[in-house]
Design a protein around this motif. Structure first.
Motif, PDB file in Angstrom:
ATOM      1  N   MET A  36       0.837  -1.204   0.000  1.00 27.60           N
ATOM      2  CA  MET A  36       0.000   0.000   0.000  1.00 27.60           C
ATOM      3  C   MET A  36       0.872   1.253   0.000  1.00 27.60           C
ATOM      4  N   SER A  38       1.023   5.607  -0.540  1.00 23.49           N
ATOM      5  CA  SER A  38       0.256   6.853  -0.561  1.00 23.49           C
ATOM      6  C   SER A  38       1.103   7.980  -0.003  1.00 23.49           C
ATOM      7  N   LYS A  44      -4.695   6.003   4.824  1.00 23.92           N
ATOM      8  CA  LYS A  44      -4.543   4.563   4.575  1.00 23.92           C
ATOM      9  C   LYS A  44      -4.510   3.753   5.864  1.00 23.92           C
ATOM     10  N   THR A  45      -3.998   4.324   6.949  1.00 23.97           N
ATOM     11  CA  THR A  45      -3.983   3.592   8.216  1.00 23.97           C
ATOM     12  C   THR A  45      -5.403   3.381   8.732  1.00 23.97           C
ATOM     13  N   LEU A  48      -6.996   0.766   6.537  1.00 17.00           N
ATOM     14  CA  LEU A  48      -6.419  -0.543   6.787  1.00 17.00           C
ATOM     15  C   LEU A  48      -6.909  -1.114   8.117  1.00 17.00           C
ATOM     16  N   ALA A  64      -0.318  -7.404   9.386  1.00 18.32           N
ATOM     17  CA  ALA A  64       0.058  -6.118   8.796  1.00 18.32           C
ATOM     18  C   ALA A  64       1.428  -5.695   9.283  1.00 18.32           C
ATOM     19  N   THR A  66       3.747  -2.177   9.124  1.00 22.07           N
ATOM     20  CA  THR A  66       3.663  -0.762   8.782  1.00 22.07           C
ATOM     21  C   THR A  66       5.013  -0.090   8.965  1.00 22.07           C
ATOM     22  N   ASP A  74       1.211   4.112  14.227  1.00 17.84           N
ATOM     23  CA  ASP A  74       0.359   3.361  13.308  1.00 17.84           C
ATOM     24  C   ASP A  74       0.209   1.905  13.743  1.00 17.84           C
ATOM     25  N   PHE A 117      -0.728  -7.255   4.690  1.00 12.14           N
ATOM     26  CA  PHE A 117      -0.807  -5.886   4.202  1.00 12.14           C
ATOM     27  C   PHE A 117       0.453  -5.143   4.647  1.00 12.14           C
ATOM     28  N   GLU A 119       2.006  -1.535   4.832  1.00 12.42           N
ATOM     29  CA  GLU A 119       1.764  -0.097   4.734  1.00 12.42           C
ATOM     30  C   GLU A 119       3.121   0.586   4.569  1.00 12.42           C
ATOM     31  N   ASN A 120       3.433   0.953   3.342  1.00 10.19           N
ATOM     32  CA  ASN A 120       4.734   1.528   3.026  1.00 10.19           C
ATOM     33  C   ASN A 120       4.875   2.921   3.630  1.00 10.19           C
TER      34      ASN A 120
END
Length: 287
Positions: A36, A38, A44-45, A48, A64, A66, A74, A117, A119-120
Motif C-alpha cells: 500500500m 500513498s 490509509k492507516t 487498513l 500487517a 507498517t 500506526d 498488508f 503499509e509503506n
C-alpha cells in the motif's frame, strides 16, 4: 550519464532479485502480499484498520506490517484490530526494500497468514521504485490531495494494480472532481480499477480485502501499460517502477545513500524474469 544509469539499474536489479525470491517463498506458503502506497495523511492507516477488523470477522488469517520514519503510532492503531502487527522504523529511509521486508518478516510472520498488508512509508516517489515481492500494489489518494495527483506522480499511479480514493465523506466539502481524477488515472494507467472509500462511513469497506483474496485464489491482477511496455514477454507478478534518478551519493528525504545505497541488502538470489527490467523502469516518469 551512462555510468549513473548503470548504477541505478544495478541497484534496482538487486532489489528485484530479492523481491522475486521473497514472492516465491510467500506464495509457496500461501501468503498474498498487498503493498500500500500513498502520501502522508491519505487515510490509509484508518482504512487498513477497518479492513483488518473485517478480515478478522470473516476468519481470514491476516497480518500487517507498517513502516514509518519514526514512532509506533500506526502499529498501535492497527493492533486494535487483533491482527498480528509489526512496526518497522526506517530511521530516515523513505521507502521499504525487498531485503528489508524479508528480514522483518523472518521469525515474525505467523505461518498460517493468508494476507499480509504492507503499509509503506508515506511517500509517492521512492516507494514506487521498489518491488517488495507483492502480489497486489495499491496506490491511495484522499479527496483532499487534488485531482491532478496521478499526473504529478505518474510512476506511482502508472504502476498501480488498484487505485483507492479515500475520505469520500468529505468529497463535496473540498469540491473533489471525481470525473477529473478518474480521467487522470486512466491517462497514466488505462484500465486500472478506481475504488471509492471512506473509513468513516464504511463506503467501499471490504473491497481491498476482496481484491486481495481474489488474487490469492488465483485471479489475475491488472497489468499496467507501463509494465507491459517495459516487458512485453514477461509476466505481471512484479510491477515495480523507477521514477527518479539514482546518482552516487543521492539523498532520499533525510536518508543519504552512498554508491550502492549504503545499507545491507544481504545475499540476493538471481532475478527471476517476471517484472519490468530495471533498465526500462528508469524511464517511468517520462509518461
Amino acid at each position: 550519464m551512462c555510468r549513473v544509469v548503470d548504477l541505478q539499474q544495478a541497484v534496482l536489479a538487486k532489489n528485484d532479485g530479492a523481491a522475486q525470491a521473497l514472492r516465491a517463498e510467500l506464495t509457496a506458503r500461501g501468503t498474498t502480499v498487498v503493498n500500500m502506497l500513498s502520501s502522508p495523511g491519505s487515510g490509509k492507516t484508518a482504512l487498513l484498520e477497518r479492513e483488518l477488523l473485517l478480515a478478522r470477522e470473516r476468519g481470514v488469517a491476516v497480518a500487517a506490517l507498517t513502516a514509518d520514519l519514526a514512532t509506533e503510532n500506526d502499529a498501535v492503531r492497527l493492533a486494535r484490530s487483533g491482527a498480528p502487527v509489526k512496526q518497522v522504523l526506517t530511521d530516515g529511509l523513505c521507502h521499504l526494500e525487498a531485503v528489508m521486508l524479508g528480514r522483518h518478516l523472518h521469525g515474525w510472520l505467523p505461518e498460517a497468514t493468508r494476507l499480509l498488508f504492507v503499509e509503506n512509508v508515506g511517500n509517492l516517489v521512492c516507494p514506487a521504485s521498489y518491488d517488495l515481492g507483492e502480489s497486489l500494489r495499491v496506490v491511495l489518494a484522499s479527496v483532499t490531495e487534488g485531482e491532478d495527483k496521478p499526473l504529478k506522480y505518474p510512476t506511482a499511479f502508472g504502476l498501480a494494480q488498484l487505485v483507492v480514493v479515500t475520505k469520500t465523506d468529505i468529497a463535496q466539502a473540498v469540491d473533489f472532481d471525481e470525473a477529473a481524477f478518474r480521467a487522470n488515472v486512466q491517462q497514466v494507467n488505462p484500465g486500472v480499477e478506481v475504488a471509492l472509500t471512506s473509513a468513516r462511513t464504511g463506503e467501499g469497506l471490504g473491497l481491498l480485502l476482496d481484491r486481495a483474496q481474489a488474487i490469492g485464489a488465483g485471479a489475475a491482477a491488472h497489468t499496467p501499460v507501463m509494465a507491459r511496455a517495459c516487458a512485453p514477454a514477461q509476466g505481471a507478478g512484479a510491477v515495480g517502477g523507477h521514477g527518479h534518478s539514482h546518482s552516487p551519493g543521492h539523498v532520499h528525504g533525510e536518508h543519504e545513500h552512498g554508491p550502492g545505497h549504503g545499507h545491507d541488502h544481504g545475499p540476493v538470489p538471481a532475478p527471476v524474469p517476471t517484472g519490468p527490467p530495471a533498465a526500462a523502469r528508469a524511464r517511468g516518469q517520462s509518461l
